[in-house]
Design a protein around this motif. Structure first.
Motif, short mmCIF file in Angstrom:
data_model
loop_
_atom_site.label_atom_id
_atom_site.label_comp_id
_atom_site.label_asym_id
_atom_site.label_seq_id
_atom_site.Cartn_x
_atom_site.Cartn_y
_atom_site.Cartn_z
N TYR A 161 -8.44 5.77 0.72
CA TYR A 161 -7.86 5.21 -0.50
C TYR A 161 -8.23 3.73 -0.60
O TYR A 161 -8.30 2.99 0.38
CB TYR A 161 -6.34 5.41 -0.57
CG TYR A 161 -5.55 4.83 0.58
CD1 TYR A 161 -4.99 3.56 0.50
CD2 TYR A 161 -5.33 5.57 1.74
CE1 TYR A 161 -4.25 3.04 1.54
CE2 TYR A 161 -4.59 5.06 2.79
CZ TYR A 161 -4.06 3.79 2.68
OH TYR A 161 -3.32 3.26 3.73
N GLN A 162 -8.51 3.31 -1.82
CA GLN A 162 -9.04 1.96 -2.08
C GLN A 162 -7.94 0.92 -2.01
O GLN A 162 -6.87 1.09 -2.60
CB GLN A 162 -9.69 1.93 -3.46
CG GLN A 162 -10.32 0.59 -3.83
CD GLN A 162 -11.06 0.66 -5.14
OE1 GLN A 162 -12.10 1.29 -5.23
NE2 GLN A 162 -10.50 0.04 -6.18
N ILE A 163 -8.23 -0.20 -1.31
CA ILE A 163 -7.26 -1.29 -1.22
C ILE A 163 -7.81 -2.60 -1.77
O ILE A 163 -7.05 -3.55 -1.93
CB ILE A 163 -6.79 -1.50 0.23
CG1 ILE A 163 -7.92 -1.99 1.13
CG2 ILE A 163 -6.16 -0.22 0.78
CD1 ILE A 163 -7.45 -2.51 2.49
N VAL B 225 -6.02 -4.99 -4.34
CA VAL B 225 -6.27 -6.39 -4.69
C VAL B 225 -7.72 -6.54 -5.15
O VAL B 225 -8.53 -5.62 -5.00
CB VAL B 225 -5.99 -7.30 -3.48
CG1 VAL B 225 -4.51 -7.28 -3.13
CG2 VAL B 225 -6.83 -6.91 -2.27
N TRP B 226 -8.05 -7.71 -5.71
CA TRP B 226 -9.42 -7.92 -6.15
C TRP B 226 -9.92 -9.28 -5.70
O TRP B 226 -9.14 -10.22 -5.52
CB TRP B 226 -9.55 -7.76 -7.66
CG TRP B 226 -8.89 -8.81 -8.49
CD1 TRP B 226 -7.55 -8.91 -8.77
CD2 TRP B 226 -9.52 -9.92 -9.14
NE1 TRP B 226 -7.31 -10.00 -9.56
CE2 TRP B 226 -8.50 -10.64 -9.80
CE3 TRP B 226 -10.83 -10.37 -9.24
CZ2 TRP B 226 -8.75 -11.79 -10.55
CZ3 TRP B 226 -11.10 -11.52 -9.98
CH2 TRP B 226 -10.06 -12.20 -10.62
N ILE B 227 -11.23 -9.37 -5.49
CA ILE B 227 -11.86 -10.61 -5.05
C ILE B 227 -13.12 -10.87 -5.87
O ILE B 227 -13.59 -9.99 -6.61
CB ILE B 227 -12.21 -10.58 -3.55
CG1 ILE B 227 -13.26 -9.50 -3.24
CG2 ILE B 227 -10.96 -10.40 -2.69
CD1 ILE B 227 -13.82 -9.58 -1.83
N LEU C 85 0.81 -1.22 0.00
CA LEU C 85 0.00 0.00 0.00
C LEU C 85 0.85 1.27 0.00
O LEU C 85 0.30 2.37 -0.09
CB LEU C 85 -0.92 0.01 1.23
CG LEU C 85 -1.85 -1.19 1.38
CD1 LEU C 85 -2.66 -1.06 2.66
CD2 LEU C 85 -2.76 -1.34 0.18
N LYS C 86 2.15 1.13 0.11
CA LYS C 86 3.02 2.29 0.30
C LYS C 86 2.88 3.32 -0.81
O LYS C 86 2.98 4.53 -0.57
CB LYS C 86 4.48 1.84 0.41
CG LYS C 86 4.79 0.96 1.61
CD LYS C 86 4.52 1.68 2.92
CE LYS C 86 4.95 0.82 4.11
NZ LYS C 86 4.63 1.47 5.41
N PHE D 241 -12.95 -2.16 -0.32
CA PHE D 241 -12.35 -1.80 0.97
C PHE D 241 -11.54 -0.52 0.78
O PHE D 241 -10.85 -0.34 -0.23
CB PHE D 241 -11.38 -2.88 1.46
CG PHE D 241 -12.02 -4.13 2.00
CD1 PHE D 241 -13.35 -4.43 1.79
CD2 PHE D 241 -11.25 -5.04 2.72
CE1 PHE D 241 -13.91 -5.60 2.28
CE2 PHE D 241 -11.80 -6.20 3.22
CZ PHE D 241 -13.13 -6.49 3.00
N HIS D 242 -11.62 0.35 1.77
CA HIS D 242 -10.81 1.56 1.82
C HIS D 242 -10.18 1.70 3.20
O HIS D 242 -10.77 1.28 4.20
CB HIS D 242 -11.66 2.80 1.53
CG HIS D 242 -12.11 2.93 0.11
ND1 HIS D 242 -13.07 2.12 -0.45
CD2 HIS D 242 -11.72 3.80 -0.87
CE1 HIS D 242 -13.25 2.47 -1.71
NE2 HIS D 242 -12.46 3.48 -1.99
N ILE D 243 -9.01 2.31 3.24
CA ILE D 243 -8.37 2.70 4.49
C ILE D 243 -8.25 4.21 4.50
O ILE D 243 -8.02 4.84 3.45
CB ILE D 243 -6.99 2.04 4.66
CG1 ILE D 243 -7.16 0.54 4.98
CG2 ILE D 243 -6.17 2.72 5.76
CD1 ILE D 243 -5.86 -0.21 5.14
#
Length: 239
Positions: free
Chosen positions: A146-148, A158-160, A136-137, A166-168
Motif C-alpha cells: 500500500y502506498q504511503i 504524504v507527498w514530496i 497509516l491505520k 513509497f510502499h509498505i
C-alpha cells in the motif's frame, strides 16, 4: 536488471549513548565512497533514541525528509509552526526547500523511540518549505503493498517534491506480490523492516537493503512473516 545488496551488518554504526544509529548510506562520521546514495535516495538512517532524549533544533535546506516511526512516540517542532507527535503507524514528510529548523525528541520517559530517517534530493531547489503527516491505520492492508508517499498531493499518503513512490507491505509467510515501476528510469530500494523475504531470488533478512534498477517490475515472496518498505526513486545522474 542491475542490483546492489547492502546486508544489515555492513551498515555504518554510531552509538552516542542517547542515540544509536545505523547508516545504510554515508552519514556524519561514517563515510564510504561506495555507499553515498541510491539514485536520489541519499540517507537511510535506522535510529533508536533513549527515553526523554532527542535532536536539538538544527537546520535543513533543499532536501525531502521522511520520518517513519517503528516504535514509540517522537515529538516534532519546526520553524513553520508545527508541533506534532508522530508514532508507530504514522509517516511524516518535510520539504526543507529554502530552509527550515526543527527538533525531534522522544516524547516518552520510559521507553525508546525507533524510527527511520530518510533523505531524498528534491526535484527542484529553493521551493517553499512544507510539512505533511498522516496516519497509516486507515490505509494499511494485509498481504498487499500500500502506498504511503508519492509526488502528488491528491494521491494516497504524504507527498514530496520528487518523482518517488513509497510502499509498505506486511506479509504472512508464503504470500507474494509484484511491484511495477511507476516511472521509466526509476529504481527501487527495498528495506526489510521485519522477517525474511525473497526479492528476485535474493534472500533478505531484517534491516537488509536491496537496490534494483533497469527493470520494469520486481517479485516479492515472504519466506517468513515479514514487513518491507519499498522506495521507488529516480536514478538519473546519481547511478
Amino acid at each position: 536488471m542491475k542490483t546492489i545488496l547492502h546486508k544489515a551488518a555492513t551498515r555504518g554504526h554510531a552509538n552516542h549513548g542517547w542515540l544509536n544509529s545505523h547508516h545504510t548510506f554515508s552519514f556524519a562520521n561514517y563515510h564510504n565512497p561506495e555507499r553515498m546514495n541510491f539514485g536520489v535516495l541519499r540517507v537511510l538512517n535506522d535510529d533508536s533514541v533513549q527515553a526523554g532524549m532527542g535532536f536539538g533544533t538544527h537546520p535543513h535546506d533543499n532536501m525531502e525528509i521522511i520520518s517513519i516511526p517503528l516504535e514509540g512516540d517522537l515529538e516534532h517542532k519546526d520553524s513553520m509552526g508545527n508541533v506534532t507527535i508522530i508514532k508507530e503507524g504514522d509517516v511524516q514528510a518535510m520539504s526543507a526547500g529554502t530552509g527550515v529548523t526543527h527538533s525531534e525528541k522522544n516524547k516518552n520517559k520510559d521507553k525508546e523511540v525507533k524510527f527511520l530517517q530518510i533523505w531524498i534530493f528534491p526535484k527542484e531547489k529553493n521551493i517553499r518549505p512544507k510539512y505533511d503527516q498522516i496516519s497509516l491505520k486507515d490505509i494499511e492492508k494485509e498481504n498487499e503493498l500500500y502506498q504511503i508517499l508519492s509526488p502528488n498531493k491528491e494521491d494516497q499518503g504524504v507527498w514530496i517534491h520528487q518523482d518517488a513512490w513509497f510502499h509498505i507491505g506486511k506479509f504472512t509467510k508464503g504470500n507474494t506480490a509484484t511491484y511495477n515501476i511507476k516511472k521509466e528510469g526509476n529504481g527501487i530500494y527495498a528495506f526489510i523492516l521485519e522477517g525474511e523475504v525473497e526479492i528476485q531470488s535474493e534472500k533478505l533478512s531484517e534491516r537488509d537493503g536491496l537496490g534494483i534498477w533497469d527493470t520494469e517490475s520486481i517479485q516479492i515472496k515472504a519466506t517468513e512473516n515479514a514487513r518491507i518498505l519499498l522506495m521507488e526513486v529516480p536514478m538519473g545522474m546519481y547511478k
